[in-house]
Motif scaffolding. Structure first.
Motif, short mmCIF file in Angstrom:
data_model
loop_
_atom_site.label_atom_id
_atom_site.label_comp_id
_atom_site.label_asym_id
_atom_site.label_seq_id
_atom_site.Cartn_x
_atom_site.Cartn_y
_atom_site.Cartn_z
N LYS A 58 0.44 -1.59 0.12
CA LYS A 58 0.26 0.49 0.13
C LYS A 58 0.61 0.93 -0.26
O LYS A 58 0.80 2.61 -1.10
CB LYS A 58 -1.01 0.49 1.59
CG LYS A 58 -1.99 -0.57 1.26
CD LYS A 58 -3.78 0.23 1.83
CE LYS A 58 -2.91 -0.86 3.61
NZ LYS A 58 -4.17 -0.55 4.46
N GLU A 59 1.76 1.46 0.79
CA GLU A 59 2.52 2.29 1.05
C GLU A 59 3.47 2.84 -0.51
O GLU A 59 3.35 4.08 -0.81
CB GLU A 59 4.12 1.84 2.01
CG GLU A 59 3.91 1.79 3.20
CD GLU A 59 2.66 0.73 3.34
OE1 GLU A 59 3.13 -0.37 2.83
OE2 GLU A 59 2.22 0.64 4.21
N GLU A 60 3.58 1.84 -1.09
CA GLU A 60 4.82 1.85 -2.45
C GLU A 60 2.88 2.50 -3.39
O GLU A 60 3.61 3.95 -4.22
CB GLU A 60 4.61 0.38 -3.31
CG GLU A 60 5.89 0.81 -4.06
CD GLU A 60 6.76 1.60 -3.95
OE1 GLU A 60 7.68 1.86 -3.27
OE2 GLU A 60 7.72 1.83 -5.27
N LEU A 61 1.98 1.90 -3.38
CA LEU A 61 1.08 2.46 -4.75
C LEU A 61 0.84 3.77 -3.74
O LEU A 61 0.15 5.03 -4.93
CB LEU A 61 -0.11 1.37 -4.03
CG LEU A 61 -0.19 0.50 -4.93
CD1 LEU A 61 -1.39 -0.34 -4.05
CD2 LEU A 61 0.23 0.07 -6.25
N LYS A 62 0.83 4.25 -2.30
CA LYS A 62 0.47 5.78 -2.37
C LYS A 62 1.78 7.00 -3.19
O LYS A 62 1.36 7.78 -3.46
CB LYS A 62 0.69 5.48 -1.52
CG LYS A 62 -0.57 6.96 0.03
CD LYS A 62 -0.78 6.89 1.19
CE LYS A 62 -1.64 7.64 1.72
NZ LYS A 62 -0.22 8.41 2.51
N TRP A 82 -6.34 1.58 -5.61
CA TRP A 82 -5.09 2.16 -5.84
C TRP A 82 -4.33 1.88 -6.92
O TRP A 82 -3.86 2.26 -7.60
CB TRP A 82 -3.90 2.38 -4.70
CG TRP A 82 -4.87 3.41 -3.53
CD1 TRP A 82 -6.02 3.85 -3.77
CD2 TRP A 82 -3.99 3.48 -1.59
NE1 TRP A 82 -6.49 4.52 -2.56
CE2 TRP A 82 -5.81 4.15 -1.15
CE3 TRP A 82 -3.30 3.33 -1.42
CZ2 TRP A 82 -5.10 4.98 -0.13
CZ3 TRP A 82 -3.04 3.46 -0.37
CH2 TRP A 82 -3.88 4.40 0.45
N HIS A 83 -4.43 0.04 -6.89
CA HIS A 83 -3.61 -0.21 -7.83
C HIS A 83 -3.75 -0.29 -10.06
O HIS A 83 -3.02 -0.28 -10.50
CB HIS A 83 -3.84 -1.62 -7.63
CG HIS A 83 -4.95 -2.75 -8.68
ND1 HIS A 83 -6.02 -1.94 -7.62
CD2 HIS A 83 -5.10 -2.99 -8.97
CE1 HIS A 83 -7.47 -3.33 -8.56
NE2 HIS A 83 -6.12 -3.76 -8.86
N GLY A 84 -5.58 0.72 -9.68
CA GLY A 84 -4.98 0.56 -11.20
C GLY A 84 -4.46 2.60 -11.08
O GLY A 84 -3.06 2.14 -12.51
N PRO A 85 -4.53 3.33 -10.35
CA PRO A 85 -3.81 4.64 -11.23
C PRO A 85 -2.24 4.51 -10.98
O PRO A 85 -1.64 4.94 -12.08
CB PRO A 85 -4.16 5.92 -10.52
CG PRO A 85 -5.58 5.05 -9.84
CD PRO A 85 -5.78 3.44 -10.27
N ALA A 86 -1.78 3.79 -10.28
CA ALA A 86 -0.33 3.43 -9.51
C ALA A 86 -0.04 2.77 -11.16
O ALA A 86 0.98 2.87 -11.40
CB ALA A 86 0.23 2.75 -8.35
N GLY A 87 -0.66 1.42 -11.43
CA GLY A 87 -0.74 -0.15 -12.77
C GLY A 87 0.00 1.00 -13.50
O GLY A 87 0.54 0.94 -14.70
N ALA A 88 -0.87 2.00 -13.97
CA ALA A 88 -0.74 2.75 -14.92
C ALA A 88 0.74 3.90 -15.23
O ALA A 88 1.16 3.84 -16.08
CB ALA A 88 -2.00 3.92 -15.35
N VAL A 89 1.22 4.15 -14.07
CA VAL A 89 2.07 5.44 -14.25
C VAL A 89 3.02 3.54 -14.20
O VAL A 89 4.19 4.33 -15.34
CB VAL A 89 2.18 5.42 -12.44
CG1 VAL A 89 3.75 5.91 -12.21
CG2 VAL A 89 1.37 6.71 -12.47
N ILE A 90 2.77 2.28 -13.94
CA ILE A 90 3.89 1.51 -14.14
C ILE A 90 4.07 1.09 -15.47
O ILE A 90 5.45 1.03 -16.18
CB ILE A 90 3.97 -0.02 -12.75
CG1 ILE A 90 4.52 1.37 -11.29
CG2 ILE A 90 4.70 -1.14 -13.13
CD1 ILE A 90 3.93 -0.65 -10.82
N ALA A 91 3.34 0.92 -16.01
CA ALA A 91 3.13 0.45 -17.35
C ALA A 91 4.17 1.56 -18.35
O ALA A 91 4.40 1.24 -18.80
CB ALA A 91 1.33 0.21 -17.69
N ARG A 92 3.54 3.18 -18.13
CA ARG A 92 4.28 3.60 -18.58
C ARG A 92 5.88 3.79 -18.41
O ARG A 92 6.35 4.19 -19.24
CB ARG A 92 3.69 5.88 -18.05
CG ARG A 92 4.71 6.75 -18.91
CD ARG A 92 3.56 7.73 -18.35
NE ARG A 92 4.26 8.25 -16.77
CZ ARG A 92 3.97 8.46 -15.74
NH1 ARG A 92 3.25 9.30 -16.39
NH2 ARG A 92 4.54 8.06 -15.33
#
Ligand SMILES: [Fe+2]
Ligand SMILES: [Fe+2]
Length: 192
Positions: A58-62, A82-92
């Motif tokens: 969670k802390e990392e996603l935040k 939280w994993h959706g928006p964070a996942g898009a950042v990782i995909a990018r």
């Protein structure tokens, strides 16, 4: 990134049960892409990446979401979102995905939003109807997805709203907007 490398990289980041879910979402998304005229390669990539951040702490996603400015204020809601928006950042940033449609499909796969593209709808729906899902009503959602992407979107977002209210969970505004917008697509029960 070609498909096999992408799969290996995603598999490395997820527990095996979650990775199996991702593969089923991929298969379902490619069937929907075929059925409704979307690019199958884009559907494959978006599906493979949709849960890429699901196993992160969670802390990392935040941290990742805050670094982007949290434009959808997703951090004010349950950490499941939280994993959706964070996942898009990782995909990018880590997978080099530049296609905004694929990034949006990853970002909004949990909440949905108003004005979703065809690809976004496909990933949102595939995530809910992949063959491993066995919640009550899943069969209905699959039946809707046989005939119309927009009818399936309405059915899936209605299901989500009902579920969230039944467990007294807060509803993210994008989830509500997704539902309302899907009705204005002309497929809502009252508009038939
Ligand atoms: Fe997810
Ligand atoms: Fe998923």
């Amino acid at each position: 990134m070609e498909s096999d490398r992408l799969k290996n990289e995603v598999a490395r980041r997820l527990p095996s049960g979650r990775y199996q879910h991702v593969l089923r979402v991929m298969e379902t998304a490619m069937i929907l892409a075929d059925r409704f005229g979307e690019n199958k390669e884009k559907a494959e990539t978006a599906a493979l990446l949709h849960d890429v951040a699901k196993a992160m702490p969670k802390e990392e996603l935040k941290r990742i979401t805050e670094a982007e400015g949290d434009p959808a204020a997703v951090l004010e809601f349950h950490h499941e979102l939280w994993h959706g928006p964070a996942g898009a950042v990782i995909a990018r940033d880590e997978f080099g995905i530049r296609d905004p449609d694929i990034l949006a499909a990853v970002r909004f796969h949990t909440t949905g939003r108003a004005g979703m593209s065809r690809l976004e709808k496909i990933i949102y729906i595939a995530d809910m109807i992949e063959p491993g899902r066995d919640f009550p009503g899943a069969g209905n959602l699959r039946a809707e997805a046989e005939r119309s992407l927009d009818a399936a979107l309405t059915a899936c977002s209605a299901h989500n709203l009902q579920y969230l209210a039944s467990v007294r969970a807060a509803i993210h505004p994008d989830t509500l907007r997704c539902y309302n917008d899907s009705l204005s697509l002309g497929k809502g029960a009252l508009n038939r």
